[in-house]
Every structure is written in C-alpha cells, then in structure tokens.
Scaffold this active site. Structure first.
Site, PDB file in Angstrom:
ATOM      1  N   LEU A 190      72.935  89.835  26.488  1.00 46.81           N
ATOM      2  CA  LEU A 190      72.380  88.842  27.416  1.00 46.81           C
ATOM      3  C   LEU A 190      73.461  87.904  27.959  1.00 46.81           C
ATOM      4  CD1 LEU A 190      69.104  87.890  25.498  1.00 46.81           C
ATOM      5  CD2 LEU A 190      69.446  89.686  27.220  1.00 46.81           C
ATOM      6  N   HIS A 212      70.352  86.844  32.618  1.00 43.97           N
ATOM      7  CA  HIS A 212      69.125  87.107  31.846  1.00 43.97           C
ATOM      8  C   HIS A 212      68.430  85.789  31.485  1.00 43.97           C
ATOM      9  CE1 HIS A 212      71.509  90.813  30.608  1.00 43.97           C
ATOM     10  NE2 HIS A 212      70.397  91.341  31.061  1.00 43.97           N
TER      11      HIS A 212
END
Ligand code: PAF
Length: 311
Positions: free
Chosen positions: A53, A57
């Site tokens: 991530l 994100h």
C-alpha cells in the site's frame, strides 16, 4: 466511573489507542462481519487492493470512509490476473506494513485470504467483460481483465458493499469494473479517484518499488509525455496522432519498450482520430528497465501531471 475524578490528558499526550487490526483470512467470517454491520444499519464501503500500500491506496480508503461507516480493505495478490510470464511471484508483499498503514485510518476489517480461499479446488467460473476490456492492456495482457473482473466479483459477493473505490491510474480497470457491476445488476456505487502522484509527478504504483534510482528518474518521462500532450490539447491540438506522438517522444528516449501511447474515447476506449468532444483519454504503458508502468490523463479534465507544465 465519575468523569470528574479522571484527569483529562492533553490531546498531544494521548496515545492513539487503535486496536490492532487482525486481518480476516476466511471469506465466511468476512461475510458474517459485513452482514452484522449492515444489520446495525452501517453502510459498507470497500477498497480492493493487492497490498504494497502507498499513499494512492490510502486516499481510496479515506474516500471510502467518507462514503461508508464500515470500511473493508482486501489485500490479495490475485494470481488469475497475472499472465504466465508476468511478475506474480515478484509482486511486492508486506502485510505487516500494510496493516500499520491502515490502522490509523480506522478501517473496520481487512481481508487477506490465501489463494485457495478465493479459488477453492474445483472452482471453474470466470467473469468476462467485453469491448471495454479488449484494447490497451487487454490486448497485451491476455486474460488480465478476466482475472480482475472475476476476483472483484467474488470479493463483491463476500463483502456486499454499497460503495467500492478504485484508482483512475488503472483507468481501463475502472471502466471494466463499472461495466461488470452495471451488467450484473450489482447494487454497488463504483467510485473512481484521481491518480495520486509523487511530488515530481510520477504516478504512485506498487511497482515503483522495482525501479532502480536511475530508472526512477527515467520513469518521469511518462509524466512528462502526458503533460506535454495535455498542454498541446489545452492549446487546441485535436489530432490524436499528434497528441500520441507528443506523449511518446520523451518516453521513447528512456523506455525499454512502449506497449501503447493511445488517445481513446474516455467512456468506451474506442480509437479516435480527431477529438471532437470536450474530453478524451490518453493512456500510456511502457517498460522502464524491466518494470512495466501505466499512466494516463483525461485530456480536457486532468491537469498535466508535471506541475512545471501545468501553466
Ligand atoms: O487494482 C488492483 O490492485 C487489482 O487489480 C484489484 C482491483 C485489487 C483486483 O485484484
């Protein structure tokens, strides 16, 4: 307990006591948690990811939090969307650091299944989306969008979200999922969020981690090409071939290969020669070294990715 007897700590000294996020690995448990949330009257938001991530994100998760009170994030490197010679085994995986990033955002549940949970023995169904999945990445990564549509449909069925949030960096993926949700009567609002970029304009991507420092600086040519084309469009250029050549020029100097640098209808992805409408997609896929990068701008809508060219 009487509140008057409890000294109130100053906010700066208050630790953030978020309970540790324990990822669920079982689809039935995930469904139970989402069903319970709905019974409590909560609106379920969903952000599917493959992990590794980054700030892009996290922006999707924050958006989901504004649209739902019970937000689920899935972390699953989906094998069916990788071709036989692609980077499935190399794809970056770091669940502990993903969870640490999600924890402060107040995510309600993280689903991190093993492949056998999603593709149980004997499963034999694929979701195939038609025309919008065919050009661009669809013509180069054969079967990729069948894998994406299939896993997203499976995840939608487990989570049952009211809203799901995706990034526009994967513009074609967003259109594929919108088409699928609409065609299958999935009662889910599909939200697309603008691409999040590094301060110098590089689109955030989990695959940026593969770039050496030299490749990282060469990769900026993608944002440069898109920016020059966006500036040309803003100055009145409407010939697709000229806009494509403008975008290609800086990329060609540094890329190992270019899969496409194409102007397309922003809704259907049909090829266009002369841009007559107010907006069109300019999408690029290329390799810098061995790393495949994709990026795009919606001409007429998005600012040029390079701030210096934003005018
Ligand atoms: O965009 C991604 O990370 C993936 O394609 C998705 C939507 C999570 C499906 O595996």
């Amino acid at each position: 307990m009487s509140s008057s007897s409890t000294p109130t700590p100053t906010p700066s000294l208050t630790p953030t006591l978020t309970p540790s996020l324990t990822p669920l690995a079982c689809g039935a448990e995930l469904r139970k948690a989402c069903d319970a949330a709905r019974r409590r009257g909560e609106r379920v938001g969903f952000v599917p990811t493959m992990g590794a991530l980054h700030a892009g994100h996290l922006a999707l998760v924050r958006e989901a939090k504004t649209r739902g009170s019970f937000v689920v994030v899935s972390i699953f490197v989906n094998p069916t969307q990788f071709g036989p010679n692609e980077d499935l085994t190399l794809y970056p995986r770091d669940l502990a650091s993903d969870l640490a990033r999600l924890e402060p955002l107040g995510v309600s549940a993280v689903f991190a299944p093993q492949p056998a949970e999603i593709y149980e023995a004997g499963e034999d169904t694929r979701v195939h989306v038609g025309r919008v999945a065919e050009p661009l990445c669809g013509s180069i990564r054969r079967g990729h969008f069948d894998g994406v549509a299939t896993v997203v449909a499976k995840l939608f069925n487990l989570v049952g979200p009211s809203v799901a949030v995706f990034g526009q960096k994967d513009y074609q993926q967003l259109l594929v999922i919108r088409r699928m949700a609409r065609d299958l009567f999935a009662p889910i609002e599909i939200v697309g969020l603008p691409t999040v970029r590094e301060p110098d304009g590089l689109a955030m991507s989990s695959r940026n981690a593969f770039l050496s420092p030299d490749e990282r600086s060469r990769a900026l040519a993608v944002a440069r090409g898109l920016s020059r084309a966006a500036v040309a469009f803003a100055s009145g250029e409407r010939r697709a071939r000229v806009l494509e050549a403008t975008a290609r020029e800086p990329i060609e100097r540094v890329a190992s290969s270019i899969d496409y640098a194409d102007v397309r209808d922003a809704d259907t992805l049909a090829a266009i020669e002369d841009l007559t409408g107010p907006r069109a997609l300019l999408a690029v896929a290329c390799r810098i070294g061995a790393t495949r990068l994709i990026d795009n701008v919606v001409l007429g809508v998005d600012a040029p990715p390079l701030a210096a060219l934003a005018g």
